[in-house]
Each structure stands twice: as C-alpha cells, then as structure tokens.
Scaffold this motif. Structure first.
Motif, PDB file in Angstrom:
ATOM      1  N   LEU A   1       0.819  -1.216   0.000  1.00 43.73           N
ATOM      2  CA  LEU A   1       0.000   0.000   0.000  1.00 43.73           C
ATOM      3  C   LEU A   1       0.859   1.276   0.000  1.00 43.73           C
ATOM      4  CD1 LEU A   1      -2.803   1.241   0.094  1.00 43.73           C
ATOM      5  CD2 LEU A   1      -2.808   0.943   2.570  1.00 43.73           C
ATOM      6  N   ASP A   2       1.963   1.272   0.757  1.00 40.43           N
ATOM      7  CA  ASP A   2       2.764   2.516   0.801  1.00 40.43           C
ATOM      8  C   ASP A   2       3.406   2.805  -0.552  1.00 40.43           C
ATOM      9  OD1 ASP A   2       4.558   0.401   1.106  1.00 40.43           O
ATOM     10  OD2 ASP A   2       5.710   1.353   2.715  1.00 40.43           O
ATOM     11  N   LYS A   3       3.802   1.727  -1.262  1.00 42.23           N
ATOM     12  CA  LYS A   3       4.413   1.903  -2.581  1.00 42.23           C
ATOM     13  C   LYS A   3       3.357   2.412  -3.579  1.00 42.23           C
ATOM     14  CE  LYS A   3       7.463  -0.539  -5.636  1.00 42.23           C
ATOM     15  NZ  LYS A   3       7.596  -1.815  -6.312  1.00 42.23           N
ATOM     16  N   TYR A   4       2.189   1.842  -3.465  1.00 43.92           N
ATOM     17  CA  TYR A   4       1.055   2.207  -4.331  1.00 43.92           C
ATOM     18  C   TYR A   4       0.744   3.701  -4.177  1.00 43.92           C
ATOM     19  CZ  TYR A   4      -3.861   1.669  -6.000  1.00 43.92           C
ATOM     20  OH  TYR A   4      -5.057   1.759  -6.668  1.00 43.92           O
ATOM     21  N   ILE A   5       0.636   4.133  -2.909  1.00 42.56           N
ATOM     22  CA  ILE A   5       0.289   5.536  -2.629  1.00 42.56           C
ATOM     23  C   ILE A   5       1.426   6.472  -3.033  1.00 42.56           C
ATOM     24  CG2 ILE A   5      -0.111   7.156  -0.696  1.00 42.56           C
ATOM     25  CD1 ILE A   5      -2.597   5.612  -1.558  1.00 42.56           C
ATOM     26  N   LYS A   6       2.652   6.045  -2.752  1.00 39.49           N
ATOM     27  CA  LYS A   6       3.824   6.862  -3.117  1.00 39.49           C
ATOM     28  C   LYS A   6       3.797   7.169  -4.608  1.00 39.49           C
ATOM     29  CE  LYS A   6       8.893   6.412  -3.391  1.00 39.49           C
ATOM     30  NZ  LYS A   6       9.082   6.531  -4.823  1.00 39.49           N
ATOM     31  N   HIS A   7       3.602   6.124  -5.423  1.00 36.60           N
ATOM     32  CA  HIS A   7       3.636   6.323  -6.882  1.00 36.60           C
ATOM     33  C   HIS A   7       2.378   7.042  -7.384  1.00 36.60           C
ATOM     34  CE1 HIS A   7       4.756   5.679 -11.026  1.00 36.60           C
ATOM     35  NE2 HIS A   7       3.537   5.223 -11.246  1.00 36.60           N
ATOM     36  N   ALA A   8       1.214   6.589  -6.911  1.00 43.51           N
ATOM     37  CA  ALA A   8      -0.036   7.161  -7.436  1.00 43.51           C
ATOM     38  C   ALA A   8      -0.148   8.650  -7.108  1.00 43.51           C
ATOM     39  CB  ALA A   8      -1.236   6.391  -6.888  1.00 43.51           C
TER      40      ALA A   8
ATOM     41  N   ARG B   1       7.904   8.116   0.208  1.00 45.17           N
ATOM     42  CA  ARG B   1       7.421   6.925   0.903  1.00 45.17           C
ATOM     43  C   ARG B   1       7.009   7.272   2.341  1.00 45.17           C
ATOM     44  NH1 ARG B   1       9.729   1.380  -1.093  1.00 45.17           N
ATOM     45  NH2 ARG B   1       8.064   0.067  -0.284  1.00 45.17           N
ATOM     46  N   GLY B   2       7.773   8.194   2.946  1.00 43.80           N
ATOM     47  CA  GLY B   2       7.473   8.639   4.314  1.00 43.80           C
ATOM     48  C   GLY B   2       6.109   9.308   4.382  1.00 43.80           C
ATOM     49  N   ASP B   3       5.849  10.188   3.411  1.00 43.55           N
ATOM     50  CA  ASP B   3       4.549  10.878   3.394  1.00 43.55           C
ATOM     51  C   ASP B   3       3.420   9.876   3.142  1.00 43.55           C
ATOM     52  OD1 ASP B   3       5.663  13.298   3.918  1.00 43.55           O
ATOM     53  OD2 ASP B   3       5.649  14.012   1.840  1.00 43.55           O
ATOM     54  N   ALA B   4       3.693   8.892   2.290  1.00 40.33           N
ATOM     55  CA  ALA B   4       2.677   7.870   2.017  1.00 40.33           C
ATOM     56  C   ALA B   4       2.372   7.099   3.306  1.00 40.33           C
ATOM     57  CB  ALA B   4       3.176   6.925   0.922  1.00 40.33           C
ATOM     58  N   ALA B   5       3.427   6.727   4.020  1.00 40.08           N
ATOM     59  CA  ALA B   5       3.249   5.973   5.272  1.00 40.08           C
ATOM     60  C   ALA B   5       2.425   6.790   6.267  1.00 40.08           C
ATOM     61  CB  ALA B   5       4.615   5.629   5.853  1.00 40.08           C
ATOM     62  N   ASN B   6       2.683   8.090   6.273  1.00 39.14           N
ATOM     63  CA  ASN B   6       1.968   8.967   7.196  1.00 39.14           C
ATOM     64  C   ASN B   6       0.471   9.048   6.856  1.00 39.14           C
ATOM     65  OD1 ASN B   6       2.044  10.712   9.414  1.00 39.14           O
ATOM     66  ND2 ASN B   6       1.850  12.444   8.006  1.00 39.14           N
TER      67      ASN B   6
ATOM     68  N   GLN C   1      -5.942   8.599   6.464  1.00 36.03           N
ATOM     69  CA  GLN C   1      -6.438   9.421   5.340  1.00 36.03           C
ATOM     70  C   GLN C   1      -6.546   8.550   4.093  1.00 36.03           C
ATOM     71  OE1 GLN C   1      -4.943  13.652   5.211  1.00 36.03           O
ATOM     72  NE2 GLN C   1      -3.395  12.757   6.547  1.00 36.03           N
ATOM     73  N   VAL C   2      -5.774   7.461   4.106  1.00 34.44           N
ATOM     74  CA  VAL C   2      -5.885   6.476   3.031  1.00 34.44           C
ATOM     75  C   VAL C   2      -6.668   5.282   3.566  1.00 34.44           C
ATOM     76  CG1 VAL C   2      -4.576   4.784   1.678  1.00 34.44           C
ATOM     77  CG2 VAL C   2      -3.795   7.156   1.791  1.00 34.44           C
ATOM     78  N   LEU C   3      -7.687   4.885   2.804  1.00 37.97           N
ATOM     79  CA  LEU C   3      -8.489   3.716   3.194  1.00 37.97           C
ATOM     80  C   LEU C   3      -8.543   2.735   2.040  1.00 37.97           C
ATOM     81  CD1 LEU C   3     -11.549   5.550   4.858  1.00 37.97           C
ATOM     82  CD2 LEU C   3      -9.537   4.605   6.020  1.00 37.97           C
ATOM     83  N   VAL C   4      -8.686   1.470   2.378  1.00 32.95           N
ATOM     84  CA  VAL C   4      -8.882   0.454   1.340  1.00 32.95           C
ATOM     85  C   VAL C   4     -10.240  -0.179   1.600  1.00 32.95           C
ATOM     86  CG1 VAL C   4      -7.990  -1.661   0.299  1.00 32.95           C
ATOM     87  CG2 VAL C   4      -6.391   0.034   1.238  1.00 32.95           C
ATOM     88  N   ASN C   5     -11.109  -0.088   0.622  1.00 31.06           N
ATOM     89  CA  ASN C   5     -12.493  -0.565   0.767  1.00 31.06           C
ATOM     90  C   ASN C   5     -13.120  -0.002   2.057  1.00 31.06           C
ATOM     91  OD1 ASN C   5     -11.891  -2.097  -1.534  1.00 31.06           O
ATOM     92  ND2 ASN C   5     -11.134  -3.777  -0.267  1.00 31.06           N
TER      93      ASN C   5
ATOM     94  N   ASN D   1      -2.604  -1.297   7.242  1.00 32.60           N
ATOM     95  CA  ASN D   1      -1.225  -0.893   7.517  1.00 32.60           C
ATOM     96  C   ASN D   1      -0.461  -0.749   6.196  1.00 32.60           C
ATOM     97  OD1 ASN D   1      -0.318  -3.435   6.779  1.00 32.60           O
ATOM     98  ND2 ASN D   1      -0.617  -4.222   8.852  1.00 32.60           N
ATOM     99  N   LYS D   2       0.718  -0.122   6.289  1.00 31.36           N
ATOM    100  CA  LYS D   2       1.424   0.233   5.046  1.00 31.36           C
ATOM    101  C   LYS D   2       1.909  -0.992   4.274  1.00 31.36           C
ATOM    102  CE  LYS D   2       5.878   1.012   7.258  1.00 31.36           C
ATOM    103  NZ  LYS D   2       6.927   1.942   7.597  1.00 31.36           N
ATOM    104  N   GLU D   3       2.021  -2.133   4.948  1.00 34.55           N
ATOM    105  CA  GLU D   3       2.494  -3.350   4.260  1.00 34.55           C
ATOM    106  C   GLU D   3       1.366  -4.070   3.523  1.00 34.55           C
ATOM    107  OE1 GLU D   3       3.019  -3.047   7.666  1.00 34.55           O
ATOM    108  OE2 GLU D   3       5.117  -2.408   7.622  1.00 34.55           O
ATOM    109  N   TYR D   4       0.150  -3.612   3.699  1.00 31.61           N
ATOM    110  CA  TYR D   4      -1.004  -4.291   3.083  1.00 31.61           C
ATOM    111  C   TYR D   4      -0.770  -4.480   1.580  1.00 31.61           C
ATOM    112  CZ  TYR D   4      -5.659  -5.065   1.213  1.00 31.61           C
ATOM    113  OH  TYR D   4      -6.724  -5.581   0.531  1.00 31.61           O
ATOM    114  N   ASP D   5      -1.101  -5.665   1.082  1.00 34.49           N
ATOM    115  CA  ASP D   5      -0.894  -5.990  -0.338  1.00 34.49           C
ATOM    116  C   ASP D   5      -2.160  -5.610  -1.124  1.00 34.49           C
ATOM    117  OD1 ASP D   5       0.209  -7.048  -2.646  1.00 34.49           O
ATOM    118  OD2 ASP D   5      -0.562  -9.065  -2.229  1.00 34.49           O
ATOM    119  N   VAL D   6      -2.079  -4.573  -1.922  1.00 34.82           N
ATOM    120  CA  VAL D   6      -3.264  -4.080  -2.646  1.00 34.82           C
ATOM    121  C   VAL D   6      -3.633  -5.057  -3.757  1.00 34.82           C
ATOM    122  CG1 VAL D   6      -4.241  -2.143  -3.956  1.00 34.82           C
ATOM    123  CG2 VAL D   6      -2.520  -1.693  -2.189  1.00 34.82           C
ATOM    124  N   LYS D   7      -4.904  -5.459  -3.763  1.00 33.67           N
ATOM    125  CA  LYS D   7      -5.395  -6.385  -4.805  1.00 33.67           C
ATOM    126  C   LYS D   7      -6.023  -5.576  -5.950  1.00 33.67           C
ATOM    127  CE  LYS D   7      -4.909  -9.463  -1.428  1.00 33.67           C
ATOM    128  NZ  LYS D   7      -4.574  -8.482  -0.400  1.00 33.67           N
TER     129      LYS D   7
END
Ligand code: URA
Length: 232
Positions: free
Chosen positions: A3-10, A15-20, A26-30, A35-41
C-alpha cells in the motif's frame, strides 16, 4: 503491491509521506484503514480523503508549451516545461523544443516510449507551423523536398526530404522526420529565409488539442497512447 508503494507512486509523494497518510487513516482500502504493508489487490478500492486513488505505472501528457520554458537540461536558463505539470514531479519531456518555440510536447515517465519516439530509426513526422520573414517560393518547396543543407556542429548536413506547405503570405507548415538542434530554423536559413515564430502542432497522428491554452496540458487518452506505442 504494498500500500505505501502504491500511494507513493499514485500520488507522487515520498514513501514517508505515504506511510503517514496511511497511518493517519487518510488512506483507506475498501473504506477500512490498513497498515502500510497491506498488499493491494486488483479489485481493491483505495481512497485518499474520500477521493479514489488509481494506480498507473506510466503517465502521458500533451502540453502546449509556452515560449520561455526549456525542454532540455542543455539549455541552462528558463523553467523546465515539466514544472507546468503540477500533479507529478517524475516526468520528462519527449524530445526537445527551443526555448522560444511553442506547441505540442509530450511529457511522460515512460522512458522506453520517449526513447523510441526520439530515435531517428522511427522517423515520426513532426508538423510545425511557421511564420517566416519572407514569403515561401515555389523553389523553396522543391529545395525542402530534395533535402536542404544545414550546418550541424560545424559540419554540413543534408536534411531528409521535408514537406513545406504554404498557408498564406509568410505562414507555412513544415513536416520533418528528424530532430536536429534548431532544425526548422536552420532549414529556413538554408533557403535564405528566417523563422519569426515556430509552433509544433503534431507529432505523427498526435495533434495538439486546440482546446489547450498555451501553458496548459491534459493526459493523453487511451487511443493516443496506443497510437504512440504502436509507432514502428
Ligand atoms: N526546429 C527548431 O528550429 N526549433 C524547434 O524548437 C524545433 C524544431
């Protein structure tokens, strides 16, 4: 993808700001915090402050370049054209236009496509609108179609055949398949004329959107991207 990589790029942030953003929910999935390690499907719906976040590896924009902006680091002075695109800071221009040239420039983070489109092997035809000091003569059209001689890096160079089309007095379109530094200006010099105003209006079939004011831009649509990718 994490998830952190996804948000960083999108969102094109660190990466720090994405983690924050993830930590502060502020970021939700469904609609749920993760957590930032969540694997986005593939079918996950990711939102940032309620707005959908879509992930694309590559971004492609067409920009109507204003005079005064630079498209290469070789030109030392002036703001880079990429600074006009507010959403991302990982983009670069495809090919170059002189600082005083206006018009169509593609801006992307797709290095392979940029390389292909600027390679002489692919010969994408570029169309320029030219205002010149003198009117175009019939002989000029012939000279362009035979290939005029210009000087590049101190050496004489015979240009590939190019098309010159008169619009009206002092106004023409020129179509070239190569991109030497100052090429159109040098070609006009070769026919004892002078470019007063230059604007690129098309790169192959990709035409500058006439709704784009100078300095504005839009993402390329799927057909336009497919066309550029299919250029042989
Ligand atoms: N030819 C030029 O002379 N200048 C440009 O910016 C592009 C083509």
């Amino acid at each position: 993808m994490r998830l952190d990589k996804y948000i960083k790029h999108a969102l094109c942030i660190t990466r720090g700001d994405a983690a924050n953003l993830i930590k502060t929910k502020q970021v939700l999935v469904n609609d749920n915090p993760k957590n930032k390690e969540y694997d986005v499907k593939d079918d996950d719906v990711v939102t940032y402050n309620g707005k959908l976040v879509t992930y694309k590896e590559y971004y492609y924009y067409m920009l109507n370049k204003p005079a005064g902006y630079i498209s290469t680091t070789a030109q030392k002075e002036g703001l880079p054209v990429t600074s006009l695109i507010k959403e991302r800071d990982d983009l670069f221009p495809v090919g170059r236009l002189d600082k005083d040239t206006e018009g169509l420039i593609i801006v992307t983070n797709d290095g392979d496509l940029a390389h292909k489109l600027t390679s002489p092997k692919h010969e994408v035809e570029k169309k320029y609108y030219v205002e010149s000091k003198y009117n175009i003569k019939k002989e000029d059209i012939e000279s362009f179609s035979e290939g005029v001689e210009i000087t590049v890096d101190g050496a004489s160079y015979k240009c590939l055949p190019a098309r010159l089309e008169i619009i009206e007095d002092g106004k023409s379109y020129v179509y070239i398949k190569e991109g030497k530094f100052h090429q159109v200006k040098l070609m006009f010099k070769a026919i004892s004329n002078e470019v007063l105003y230059l604007k690129r209006v098309a790169i192959g079939n990709l035409v500058l959107d006439e709704n784009l004011e100078i300095g504005s831009y839009r993402e390329l649509n799927e057909d336009e991207i497919a066309y550029l990718k299919a250029v042989k």
